[in-house]
Motif scaffolding. Structure first.
Motif, PDB file in Angstrom:
ATOM      1  N   GLN B 320     -56.547 -21.915 -34.418  1.00 41.05           N
ATOM      2  CA  GLN B 320     -56.015 -21.017 -33.391  1.00 41.05           C
ATOM      3  C   GLN B 320     -54.698 -21.540 -32.858  1.00 41.05           C
ATOM      4  O   GLN B 320     -53.756 -20.777 -32.626  1.00 41.05           O
ATOM      5  CB  GLN B 320     -57.023 -20.858 -32.250  1.00 41.05           C
ATOM      6  CG  GLN B 320     -58.051 -19.782 -32.476  1.00 41.05           C
ATOM      7  CD  GLN B 320     -57.430 -18.401 -32.482  1.00 41.05           C
ATOM      8  OE1 GLN B 320     -56.484 -18.133 -31.769  1.00 41.05           O
ATOM      9  NE2 GLN B 320     -57.969 -17.534 -33.319  1.00 41.05           N
ATOM     10  N   GLY B 321     -54.640 -22.858 -32.639  1.00 43.32           N
ATOM     11  CA  GLY B 321     -53.391 -23.456 -32.174  1.00 43.32           C
ATOM     12  C   GLY B 321     -52.271 -23.210 -33.161  1.00 43.32           C
ATOM     13  O   GLY B 321     -51.171 -22.790 -32.799  1.00 43.32           O
ATOM     14  N   LEU B 322     -52.567 -23.447 -34.434  1.00 37.01           N
ATOM     15  CA  LEU B 322     -51.541 -23.266 -35.460  1.00 37.01           C
ATOM     16  C   LEU B 322     -51.155 -21.802 -35.597  1.00 37.01           C
ATOM     17  O   LEU B 322     -49.990 -21.465 -35.830  1.00 37.01           O
ATOM     18  CB  LEU B 322     -52.052 -23.805 -36.796  1.00 37.01           C
ATOM     19  CG  LEU B 322     -52.264 -25.316 -36.825  1.00 37.01           C
ATOM     20  CD1 LEU B 322     -53.003 -25.727 -38.081  1.00 37.01           C
ATOM     21  CD2 LEU B 322     -50.937 -26.035 -36.739  1.00 37.01           C
ATOM     22  N   ALA B 327     -47.201 -17.577 -34.828  1.00 35.24           N
ATOM     23  CA  ALA B 327     -46.798 -16.338 -34.173  1.00 35.24           C
ATOM     24  C   ALA B 327     -45.512 -16.553 -33.386  1.00 35.24           C
ATOM     25  O   ALA B 327     -44.676 -15.668 -33.285  1.00 35.24           O
ATOM     26  CB  ALA B 327     -47.917 -15.841 -33.265  1.00 35.24           C
ATOM     27  N   GLY B 328     -45.343 -17.748 -32.829  1.00 34.48           N
ATOM     28  CA  GLY B 328     -44.128 -18.038 -32.072  1.00 34.48           C
ATOM     29  C   GLY B 328     -42.899 -18.141 -32.952  1.00 34.48           C
ATOM     30  O   GLY B 328     -41.824 -17.710 -32.580  1.00 34.48           O
ATOM     31  N   GLY B 329     -43.077 -18.746 -34.111  1.00 31.92           N
ATOM     32  CA  GLY B 329     -41.980 -18.806 -35.062  1.00 31.92           C
ATOM     33  C   GLY B 329     -40.872 -19.743 -34.658  1.00 31.92           C
ATOM     34  O   GLY B 329     -41.081 -20.716 -33.935  1.00 31.92           O
ATOM     35  N   LEU B 330     -39.679 -19.425 -35.112  1.00 31.59           N
ATOM     36  CA  LEU B 330     -38.549 -20.334 -34.927  1.00 31.59           C
ATOM     37  C   LEU B 330     -38.110 -20.414 -33.468  1.00 31.59           C
ATOM     38  O   LEU B 330     -37.943 -21.492 -32.919  1.00 31.59           O
ATOM     39  CB  LEU B 330     -37.381 -19.871 -35.796  1.00 31.59           C
ATOM     40  CG  LEU B 330     -36.157 -20.769 -35.805  1.00 31.59           C
ATOM     41  CD1 LEU B 330     -36.459 -22.070 -36.511  1.00 31.59           C
ATOM     42  CD2 LEU B 330     -34.984 -20.077 -36.482  1.00 31.59           C
ATOM     43  N   VAL B 354     -49.505 -24.316 -27.083  1.00 30.37           N
ATOM     44  CA  VAL B 354     -49.062 -23.245 -26.186  1.00 30.37           C
ATOM     45  C   VAL B 354     -47.555 -23.295 -26.014  1.00 30.37           C
ATOM     46  O   VAL B 354     -46.848 -22.289 -26.129  1.00 30.37           O
ATOM     47  CB  VAL B 354     -49.772 -23.376 -24.815  1.00 30.37           C
ATOM     48  CG1 VAL B 354     -49.265 -22.315 -23.871  1.00 30.37           C
ATOM     49  CG2 VAL B 354     -51.261 -23.292 -24.986  1.00 30.37           C
ATOM     50  N   TYR B 355     -47.063 -24.506 -25.779  1.00 37.99           N
ATOM     51  CA  TYR B 355     -45.623 -24.659 -25.603  1.00 37.99           C
ATOM     52  C   TYR B 355     -44.882 -24.239 -26.874  1.00 37.99           C
ATOM     53  O   TYR B 355     -43.857 -23.568 -26.820  1.00 37.99           O
ATOM     54  CB  TYR B 355     -45.300 -26.114 -25.246  1.00 37.99           C
ATOM     55  CG  TYR B 355     -43.821 -26.384 -25.170  1.00 37.99           C
ATOM     56  CD1 TYR B 355     -43.100 -26.026 -24.036  1.00 37.99           C
ATOM     57  CD2 TYR B 355     -43.141 -26.955 -26.232  1.00 37.99           C
ATOM     58  CE1 TYR B 355     -41.744 -26.237 -23.972  1.00 37.99           C
ATOM     59  CE2 TYR B 355     -41.785 -27.175 -26.178  1.00 37.99           C
ATOM     60  CZ  TYR B 355     -41.083 -26.818 -25.040  1.00 37.99           C
ATOM     61  OH  TYR B 355     -39.741 -27.024 -24.987  1.00 37.99           O
ATOM     62  N   ALA B 356     -45.431 -24.642 -28.030  1.00 42.42           N
ATOM     63  CA  ALA B 356     -44.749 -24.325 -29.287  1.00 42.42           C
ATOM     64  C   ALA B 356     -44.761 -22.824 -29.549  1.00 42.42           C
ATOM     65  O   ALA B 356     -43.824 -22.286 -30.133  1.00 42.42           O
ATOM     66  CB  ALA B 356     -45.406 -25.061 -30.440  1.00 42.42           C
ATOM     67  N   GLU B 357     -45.815 -22.146 -29.116  1.00 41.50           N
ATOM     68  CA  GLU B 357     -45.843 -20.689 -29.276  1.00 41.50           C
ATOM     69  C   GLU B 357     -44.779 -20.045 -28.389  1.00 41.50           C
ATOM     70  O   GLU B 357     -44.087 -19.118 -28.799  1.00 41.50           O
ATOM     71  CB  GLU B 357     -47.233 -20.165 -28.914  1.00 41.50           C
ATOM     72  CG  GLU B 357     -47.350 -18.651 -28.996  1.00 41.50           C
ATOM     73  CD  GLU B 357     -48.752 -18.165 -28.709  1.00 41.50           C
ATOM     74  OE1 GLU B 357     -49.669 -19.009 -28.639  1.00 41.50           O
ATOM     75  OE2 GLU B 357     -48.930 -16.953 -28.546  1.00 41.50           O
ATOM     76  N   ASP B 358     -44.665 -20.567 -27.160  1.00 41.17           N
ATOM     77  CA  ASP B 358     -43.714 -19.987 -26.215  1.00 41.17           C
ATOM     78  C   ASP B 358     -42.275 -20.321 -26.563  1.00 41.17           C
ATOM     79  O   ASP B 358     -41.395 -19.463 -26.510  1.00 41.17           O
ATOM     80  CB  ASP B 358     -44.009 -20.512 -24.806  1.00 41.17           C
ATOM     81  CG  ASP B 358     -45.210 -19.822 -24.197  1.00 41.17           C
ATOM     82  OD1 ASP B 358     -45.707 -18.870 -24.816  1.00 41.17           O
ATOM     83  OD2 ASP B 358     -45.639 -20.233 -23.115  1.00 41.17           O
ATOM     84  N   GLY B 360     -41.142 -21.852 -29.392  1.00 42.56           N
ATOM     85  CA  GLY B 360     -40.771 -21.813 -30.800  1.00 42.56           C
ATOM     86  C   GLY B 360     -40.541 -23.199 -31.370  1.00 42.56           C
ATOM     87  O   GLY B 360     -40.658 -24.217 -30.675  1.00 42.56           O
ATOM     88  N   PHE B 361     -40.212 -23.215 -32.645  1.00 44.59           N
ATOM     89  CA  PHE B 361     -40.000 -24.495 -33.304  1.00 44.59           C
ATOM     90  C   PHE B 361     -38.810 -25.227 -32.699  1.00 44.59           C
ATOM     91  O   PHE B 361     -38.836 -26.443 -32.505  1.00 44.59           O
ATOM     92  CB  PHE B 361     -39.778 -24.268 -34.806  1.00 44.59           C
ATOM     93  CG  PHE B 361     -39.615 -25.525 -35.583  1.00 44.59           C
ATOM     94  CD1 PHE B 361     -40.676 -26.395 -35.740  1.00 44.59           C
ATOM     95  CD2 PHE B 361     -38.401 -25.843 -36.154  1.00 44.59           C
ATOM     96  CE1 PHE B 361     -40.528 -27.568 -36.449  1.00 44.59           C
ATOM     97  CE2 PHE B 361     -38.248 -27.013 -36.865  1.00 44.59           C
ATOM     98  CZ  PHE B 361     -39.311 -27.874 -37.014  1.00 44.59           C
ATOM     99  N   VAL B 362     -37.778 -24.455 -32.347  1.00 42.41           N
ATOM    100  CA  VAL B 362     -36.593 -25.082 -31.776  1.00 42.41           C
ATOM    101  C   VAL B 362     -36.943 -25.778 -30.467  1.00 42.41           C
ATOM    102  O   VAL B 362     -36.606 -26.945 -30.253  1.00 42.41           O
ATOM    103  CB  VAL B 362     -35.500 -24.021 -31.557  1.00 42.41           C
ATOM    104  CG1 VAL B 362     -34.348 -24.598 -30.790  1.00 42.41           C
ATOM    105  CG2 VAL B 362     -35.029 -23.484 -32.883  1.00 42.41           C
ATOM    106  N   GLY B 363     -37.665 -25.068 -29.598  1.00 44.36           N
ATOM    107  CA  GLY B 363     -38.060 -25.666 -28.335  1.00 44.36           C
ATOM    108  C   GLY B 363     -38.933 -26.884 -28.535  1.00 44.36           C
ATOM    109  O   GLY B 363     -38.825 -27.872 -27.799  1.00 44.36           O
ATOM    110  N   SER B 364     -39.807 -26.834 -29.547  1.00 46.71           N
ATOM    111  CA  SER B 364     -40.686 -27.971 -29.807  1.00 46.71           C
ATOM    112  C   SER B 364     -39.893 -29.183 -30.252  1.00 46.71           C
ATOM    113  O   SER B 364     -40.162 -30.305 -29.808  1.00 46.71           O
ATOM    114  CB  SER B 364     -41.688 -27.636 -30.901  1.00 46.71           C
ATOM    115  OG  SER B 364     -42.329 -26.451 -30.608  1.00 46.71           O
TER     116      SER B 364
END
Lengths: 537, 450
Positions: B320-322, B327-330, B354-358, B360-364
């Motif tokens: 679910q996390g993944l 779903a958040g994507g880039l 959750v943070y990565a969904e919000d 995105g990969f860039v934010g992560s």
């Protein structure tokens, strides 16, 4: 518990409800990433400034190296899921089935169409309420070769073999990379994958499917010049549009999930004599062998190997005198077991195994670029073959004993002869290059064998396959299956015999003599196909 | 090290080739000031950080109002309290003449601010975590400031004699929890879900730093083949009993974290990487033991190796996390706009998902870089310590925080099994938040040298 004041934020809410806000929100999202990056940049500058203070111990920096490497690994792993998750088919299936986020691009991801060689759709995707469904317009006709793509039961057939193409999962071509990059930025851009044109022909497949009605067996129909699979039928079958759980419980009658054309393992019987003949010609065999009526054996302990004619005569109460001294052509036309048992022993285990290897029978190969796909041909099952045990070779040479092959392998053997001795690997995807294998025998030997197989149809066991419009060549087979049951009925061959274009192999389980079930099927198939203009010689 | 090398290069380049004279002198002036350790302003990035966190908070509010929920002041309390408390800390530092690492301080502010926003983004998801919990963050800052104030300017050395007590407390606490507390992960659920075993991290770091830096210990230069025997045996006994007790709690995650921290400190104390071999052997043995004897651990390990073998059972959480991340994507959905409602334990173990969904990969990646900055600045502080105890203490603190971060994120992205270790300053949690604050406070104190 602290008593914090909690009035509602009406003014803020008004601001957020302003029609301009969505645009501002977009801007803020960009600002967040850009501002974050900018701050980190300034961190770096400040860091360099602080680094002017001389350090005293150097040891901990080794650990920072470890930490840095681990962070990079983390980021790569995350990218593998977050940016390229669609390449993991199980992950994609999980998301399509269980994720309720309507914005998840996985829900718009659907495999491309699969068409036959003339562009008729064999499988397509449809977006429904419950998600993406795969539709198979021809139902059970292509059940094994096209397979199914089901969220619960996974994928088989071309659905599995061509999945990277159908889903744009591969990143090999520049076009794929461009699409991947565009889809990263515009997540709505994920739509249907590109279509896959298979080598199949709907008309031939339908015809073969109908002709096998009510039987258990398989039909393989190849284009000998390219190895294209024109029809690949296995019955009993199932309907990929409806997959009842019963099908997978192992209780379904006749194992309908089994793709008999590739995964079916049968004793080849007399059709295997083609391979023995080719091996013998390679070893330089010419001349004749005696075929006595009371058969042949290597020692009194082993049962005698006899010809079919002997049994027929005995059943009719007549006496049979044997074929006498005959050559290879006549032996093949009459399908003499006694002849081939001796020929095999003369030829030797090494030459026989090498011939099997030359037509790809001893190794596994896949019909797709994905090694894990289910559309693969496994190796034939073969017991240890050694010159020290001549009786084993004798049995092998008449296609019995410790030897099991698939219909596809027999079709490949015939196709190799039909195209002048060179093996061609079957292909299912028209976009893939033609792949040829080793040479089974020389051009002359192949031509000789083709002439012999033509003779088997004009005056031998395959007489029933003669039709007016096209010259057929072939070899029947009758594979004994053990006590009390009818033999498997084989027929393999090619047409037209003077300039072969198509090769075929047909097996009808427990159909009796090759000439009884398999030969009429081929005859009718070729006749209809030529009359309707599906096959143009 | 890399940073210092590059800066030296830059200095050389500017000395030889840069034509703009005035700029050069200004740069060198700055460098010499910092080089003298004179000052780096505590409010250096303050406004930038506040701006970024405000943008984040606005995004969360906007997403919430987009869902049609009424905005209450309650939603803003965590943010306002963060704003006030970090302002107070900044002013306090200024007044008490702070001279430590600006990067570390700025990093702490930014990280805590992002944590506040990410947690407030989830407050609507699990009602009942508002009220009292808004005070966790200000209290953490108070602890952070207190730790810095008490131990600044080499006063941290006063901690050294307490290493024995610290180790005793560590063992005693573990034993006490085993006797009194719930048998599951050392949680005492009665007083607001506190987890007293969190403080073990500090006890272990302080205790081991003192233990390794005793004048008569002689750990330095001793590889795994020639350890100081008596000391090594003592360490083995202490660690073995701690491990036994934590395993009875079924708190493998905490034990893994403490052991890795201890390993880093051991390597720093002996300057011999060969101890890493011990770690590999111990890890292999540990994995084997867990698989063999603990169904709970074995399940997690299987879910890690192949989450798809049981997608709706043991693999559900990580998948679910993944899924959310995918779903958040880039670029992500925008803070607060993701939909992690179906993700179990989203607010603690899986907050990174959750943070990565919000974001995105860039934010992560940006968050990962922020962590990297904080830790590398911590390592630089450590390297600058003159005394063995301070150096080991710094190494232990950084190791503890870094291991927590890497193990938590590693579990979320399915690089490691899920361990239940929270993400420092981002995950929901009281005791862990405070212990992390103490870690940071001690690091700030170490950075503030004479």
């Amino acid at each position: 518990m602290p008593d914090l004041p909690n009035p509602s934020l009406d003014s803020l809410e008004l601001l957020l409800a302003h029609p301009l806000w969505p645009r501002v929100g977009m801007l803020l999202r960009l600002l967040f990433h850009a501002g974050f990056a900018g701050l980190l940049f300034r961190f770096g500058r400040q860091m360099r400034r602080e680094a002017m203070v001389p350090a005293k111990a150097y040891w901990p920096s080794v650990l920072s190296l470890f930490g840095g490497v681990f962070l990079c690994v983390l980021a790569v792993r995350q990218a593998d899921w977050q940016l390229m998750g669609q390449r993991n088919e199980r992950f994609l299936a999980f998301m399509q089935r269980y994720d309720r986020r309507e914005f998840n691009p996985a829900h718009r991801f659907r495999a491309g169409r699969i068409t036959d060689r003339k562009g008729r759709t064999l499988a397509g995707s449809r977006v429904t309420e419950g998600g993406i469904r795969r539709i198979y317009p021809y139902g059970p006709v292509f059940s094994h070769v096209i397979g199914y793509n089901h969220p619960l039961y996974g994928m088989t057939g071309v659905e599995s073999a061509g999945r990277n193409r159908l889903m744009r999962g591969s990143l090999r071509t520049r076009e794929d990379l461009a699409h991947f990059g565009a889809a990263l930025l515009d997540r709505e851009g994920h739509t249907e994958g590109p279509p896959l044109t298979s080598t199949l022909d709907v008309d031939l497949q339908l015809l073969a499917h109908t002709l096998l009605e009510g039987q258990r067996g398989a039909v393989v129909f190849l284009d000998v010049r390219t190895g294209d699979i024109l029809a690949l039928v296995s019955r009993p079958e199932f309907d990929p549009n409806r997959l009842p759980p019963r099908l997978f419980s192992g209780q379904a009658e006749g194992s309908p999930l089994l793709n008999r054309s590739l995964a079916g393992l049968y004793p080849p019987g007399s059709v295997f004599k083609i391979l023995v003949a080719a091996a013998a010609l390679n070893e330089g065999f010419t001349g004749t062998l005696d075929t006595p009526a009371d058969g042949f054996t290597t020692s009194p302990a082993n049962p005698r190997i006899r010809d079919h004619d002997y049994y027929i005569a005995r059943r009719a109460g007549r006496e049979w005198r044997g074929h006498g001294r005959i050559g290879l052509a006549e032996a093949l036309a009459k399908s003499s077991n006694v002849f081939f048992a001796q020929l095999g022993i003369q030829t030797g285990a090494e030459a026989l195994t090498d011939a099997m290897d030359a037509v790809g029978m001893l190794s596994r190969f896949t019909l797709s670029e994905r090694p894990e796909a289910t559309l693969t041909q496994g190796p034939a099952r073969l017991g240890a073959l050694s010159d020290d045990r001549p009786y084993g070779i004798a049995q092998f040479s008449i296609g019995q004993g410790d030897l099991l092959v698939s219909p596809m392998q027999i079709a490949m053997l015939t196709a190799a002869l039909a195209r002048g001795g060179e093996t061609v690997f079957p292909r299912i995807d028209l976009a893939q290059p033609v792949r040829t294998g080793r040479r089974l025998c020389s051009e002359e030997h192949a031509a000789a064998l083709r002439w012999m197989m033509r003779r088997a149809v004009t005056e031998g066991t395959g007489r029933g396959a003669q039709i007016p419009d096209i010259t057929v060549a072939g070899k029947t087979g009758t594979a004994q299956t053990g006590a009390g049951r009818e033999s498997h009925s084989w027929f393999t061959g090619f047409a037209p015999s003077e300039d072969p274009m198509w090769a075929f192999a047909v097996i009808v389980e427990h159909g009796g003599y090759g000439s009884r079930a398999a030969v009429p099927l081929v005859r009718q198939m070729l006749q209809t196909a030529v009359q309707e203009g599906w096959l143009v010689p | 090290m890399a940073g210092s090398v590059s800066s030296v290069k830059k200095k050389n380049r500017s000395a030889t080739s840069r034509p703009a004279r005035s700029k050069k002198t200004k740069r060198e002036g700055e460098a010499s000031r910092a080089g003298a350790g004179e000052t780096s302003r505590p409010v250096f990035f303050f406004f930038g950080i506040v701006g970024l966190v405000t943008v984040a908070q606005l995004l969360v509010l906007s997403a919430r109002s987009g869902e049609g929920r009424a905005l209450m002041l309650m939603d803003l309390w965590p943010y306002l309290l963060w704003l006030i408390s970090s302002g107070v800390v900044a002013v306090g530092l200024k007044l008490a003449r702070w001279r430590g690492s600006g990067v570390l301080l700025a990093g702490i502010f930014l990280l805590s601010g992002l944590g506040v926003v990410v947690r407030s983004r989830m407050s609507g998801m699990s009602p009942g975590v508002r009220d009292m919990n808004v005070l966790i963050q200000p209290a953490g800052f108070a602890l952070l400031f207190g730790a810095w104030f008490c131990f600044r300017r080499e006063r941290v050395r006063q901690l050294r004699p307490f290493w024995g007590l610290s180790l005793l407390l560590m063992l005693g606490l573990a034993a006490g929890m085993l006797a009194l507390g719930s048998r599951y992960r050392g949680g005492l659920y009665a007083p607001g879900g506190m987890t007293p075993t969190e403080i073990l991290k500090l006890f272990a770091v302080v205790g081991l730093a003192g233990f390794f830096s005793r004048t008569d210990a002689g750990w330095e230069g001793r590889g795994v083949l020639r350890p100081p025997l008596a000391d090594a045996l003592l360490l083995l006994v202490i660690w073995g009993s701690l491990g036994g007790m934590l395993v009875l709690h079924r708190d493998f995650g905490l034990f893994l974290l403490l052991s890795l921290t201890a390993l880093v400190m051991l390597i720093c104390a002996t300057r011999r990487l060969s101890w890493g071999v011990v770690a590999l052997a111990a890890a292999a043995g540990g994995v084997w033991g867990i698989l063999r004897y603990f169904a709970h651990g074995a399940r997690r390990f299987e879910a890690f190796l192949d989450p798809f073998s049981d997608p709706t059972g043991s693999g559900w959480q990580v998948l679910q996390g993944l899924t959310g991340m995918y779903a958040g994507g880039l670029m992500g959905m925008g803070l607060g706009a993701g939909r992690p409602e179906r993700l179990p334990i989203a607010s603690s173990d899986f907050v990174y998902a959750v943070y990565a969904e919000d974001a995105g990969f860039v934010g992560s990646v940006l968050l990962l870089l922020l962590f990297a900055r904080i830790f590398s600045s911590g390592i630089r502080i450590t390297r600058r310590q003159e005394e063995t105890f301070s150096r080991l203490l710094g190494a232990g603190l950084v190791a503890s925080l870094a291991v927590q971060t890497l193990v938590n994120i590693g579990g979320v992205v399915n690089l490691l099994p899920i361990t239940g270790i929270p993400l420092p300053y981002i995950s929901q949690g009281g005791s862990s938040y405070w212990v992390t604050s103490l870690h940071f406070g001690l690091l700030l104190a170490l950075s503030d040298q004479k």
